[in-house]
Write an enzyme that holds these catalytic residues in place. Sequence first.
Site, PDB file in Angstrom:
ATOM      1  N   ARG A 160       6.697  -5.502  -1.609  1.00 13.60           N
ATOM      2  CA  ARG A 160       6.495  -4.938  -0.259  1.00 13.60           C
ATOM      3  C   ARG A 160       5.065  -5.182   0.192  1.00 13.60           C
ATOM      4  NH1 ARG A 160       2.394  -3.068  -1.393  1.00 13.60           N
ATOM      5  NH2 ARG A 160       1.865  -1.134  -2.474  1.00 13.60           N
ATOM      6  N   GLU A 193      -2.068   4.060   4.154  1.00 13.78           N
ATOM      7  CA  GLU A 193      -2.438   3.813   2.754  1.00 13.78           C
ATOM      8  C   GLU A 193      -2.979   5.087   2.120  1.00 13.78           C
ATOM      9  OE1 GLU A 193      -1.068   1.315   1.019  1.00 13.78           O
ATOM     10  OE2 GLU A 193      -2.039  -0.069   2.404  1.00 13.78           O
ATOM     11  N   ASP A 252       1.192   8.440   0.993  1.00 11.47           N
ATOM     12  CA  ASP A 252       2.532   8.837   0.512  1.00 11.47           C
ATOM     13  C   ASP A 252       2.466  10.042  -0.417  1.00 11.47           C
ATOM     14  OD1 ASP A 252       1.509   7.265  -1.604  1.00 11.47           O
ATOM     15  OD2 ASP A 252       3.350   6.091  -1.887  1.00 11.47           O
ATOM     16  N   GLY A 288       0.130  -8.078  -9.986  1.00 14.30           N
ATOM     17  CA  GLY A 288      -1.247  -7.578  -9.860  1.00 14.30           C
ATOM     18  C   GLY A 288      -1.829  -7.813  -8.475  1.00 14.30           C
ATOM     19  N   GLY A 316      -1.024  -6.121  -5.710  1.00 13.08           N
ATOM     20  CA  GLY A 316      -0.926  -4.946  -4.841  1.00 13.08           C
ATOM     21  C   GLY A 316       0.244  -5.044  -3.875  1.00 13.08           C
ATOM     22  N   SER A 353       4.842  -5.537  -7.466  1.00 10.06           N
ATOM     23  CA  SER A 353       5.679  -6.276  -8.416  1.00 10.06           C
ATOM     24  C   SER A 353       6.367  -5.288  -9.354  1.00 10.06           C
ATOM     25  CB  SER A 353       4.848  -7.288  -9.193  1.00 10.06           C
ATOM     26  OG  SER A 353       3.787  -6.645  -9.845  1.00 10.06           O
ATOM     27  N   ASP A 378       6.660   2.481  -2.554  1.00 13.19           N
ATOM     28  CA  ASP A 378       7.023   1.146  -3.028  1.00 13.19           C
ATOM     29  C   ASP A 378       8.504   1.057  -3.399  1.00 13.19           C
ATOM     30  OD1 ASP A 378       4.324   1.004  -2.774  1.00 13.19           O
ATOM     31  OD2 ASP A 378       3.886   0.850  -4.916  1.00 13.19           O
ATOM     32  N   TYR A 423      -7.040   5.615  -9.048  1.00  9.65           N
ATOM     33  CA  TYR A 423      -5.856   6.085  -8.311  1.00  9.65           C
ATOM     34  C   TYR A 423      -5.512   7.533  -8.686  1.00  9.65           C
ATOM     35  CZ  TYR A 423      -1.230   6.054  -6.132  1.00  9.65           C
ATOM     36  OH  TYR A 423      -0.126   6.350  -5.360  1.00  9.65           O
TER      37      TYR A 423
HETATM   38  C1  GLA Z   1       0.222   2.127  -4.763  1.00  7.26           C
HETATM   39  C2  GLA Z   1       1.244   3.231  -5.029  1.00  7.26           C
HETATM   40  C3  GLA Z   1       1.857   3.733  -3.732  1.00  7.26           C
HETATM   41  C4  GLA Z   1       0.793   4.103  -2.710  1.00  7.26           C
HETATM   42  C5  GLA Z   1      -0.230   2.974  -2.568  1.00  7.26           C
HETATM   43  C6  GLA Z   1      -1.391   3.355  -1.678  1.00  7.26           C
HETATM   44  O1  GLA Z   1       0.876   0.994  -4.273  1.00  7.26           O
HETATM   45  O2  GLA Z   1       2.274   2.751  -5.873  1.00  7.26           O
HETATM   46  O3  GLA Z   1       2.708   4.831  -3.998  1.00  7.26           O
HETATM   47  O4  GLA Z   1       0.178   5.308  -3.025  1.00  7.26           O
HETATM   48  O5  GLA Z   1      -0.753   2.573  -3.821  1.00  7.26           O
HETATM   49  O6  GLA Z   1      -0.964   3.537  -0.381  1.00  7.26           O
END
Ligand code: GLA
Length: 391
Positions: free
Chosen positions: A36, A42, A45, A134, A136, A139, A185, A235
């Site tokens: 995706r 960003e 979620d 990797g 973003g 995958s 995702d 994160y």
């Molecule tokens: C990663 C996480 C998602 C989301 C994004 C940031 O991709 O898997 O759930 O938090 O970072 O928007």
Amino acid sequence: MATKTATVEELVAQASEVFEKQFKCKPTLASCGPGRVNLIGEHTDYNDGFVFPMALPQTTVMVGKPTESGICRVLTCAKNVEDPKYVEFSIPTPDNPLTASKPAWANYVKGVVANFIGSLKSFDAVIISSVPVGGGVSSSAALEVATYTFLDQLNPNGPVSLTKKALACQKAEHDFANMPCGIMDQFISLMGKKGHALLIDCRSLESRLVPLKDPNVVVMVTNSNVRHTLTGSEYPSRRKHCEKAAEILGKKSLREATMADVEAFKDEFDEEMLRRIRHVITEIQRTEQAANALEAGDYNKFGKLMVESHNSLRDDYEVSCSELDELVVAAMEVEGVYGSRMTGGGFGGCTVTLLKKSAVDKAIKHIQNRYSGKETFYICPPSDGARIIAL
Ligand code: GLA
């Protein structure tokens, strides 16, 4: 030039050939789950906010065959994952549960097997993917969702709802990859629709498809091809800070908070915390506005919100990096580019750019000249989510 993406049919054919070599018979079942790109929204979620992703044409395919042995045997064709590329594990039982172990790639498969809702059967399978690892662009969710969709075919009770599947795949990632991700995702990889982006309300898990099929407008993903090691620790710490902030504000999540609420509690937070909260609250607003702008065909407004999102991620949330900033600045210098921003968790990976189709060649040349690293370009029409593929 933009990178050419293999079609699903090509991936199925390649994986089937490998399957026949490895398991000495033909596969009978196949599935796919796409990567995706998030257009805007960003780090919202896991704060119950809005996200606005679309499914990519880059996808992960699983081909295979049910077996009676109780042992699952899985081979990946992916090149840049750790060895071994072949694993075996037993169908879990209450006395013999599955646990995460090496190699890391197999944990996504095992995690989904462990969290599958319904009855399980053992299988042999081969995995192949066109989703950059990797980068973003999810995958990992693509592999989880492809696996879930594959297993669905072996479940005599029939499939559960897409939302339940997304939650099961998210749990697989939490428990087996130790990544406390939000729901975006897995949700988009399951529910993406060709020619549309999807506005997801991560509080209610309701979603709204927004058409994105103007032939003169293109979504371009640019992979910086860098990944900073910070990702692993930053994160979860961002997520914890957000939860702490909501608690101090007396809210269930930052979705419920306004900047006025924050102002009233401002002495409770240090300057860094205030910036983190500001990103989340303003990003949730921008995402809703952006979806409405796209629906109205207002690409200029959409692009402006993308750039504001990037700046907020860079300055307030501090999840960008110099390579992503460079790519965004370079893209915005090109006439015909509406907007550009980092996409995904950050600290490397990809940017997403919305631009006129007529500006693509110029944009690619300009970014190539300006970027200090070695980038890769993908032109990405919004694509369908996971599906079973008839063999
Ligand atoms: C990663 C996480 C998602 C989301 C994004 C940031 O991709 O898997 O759930 O938090 O970072 O928007």
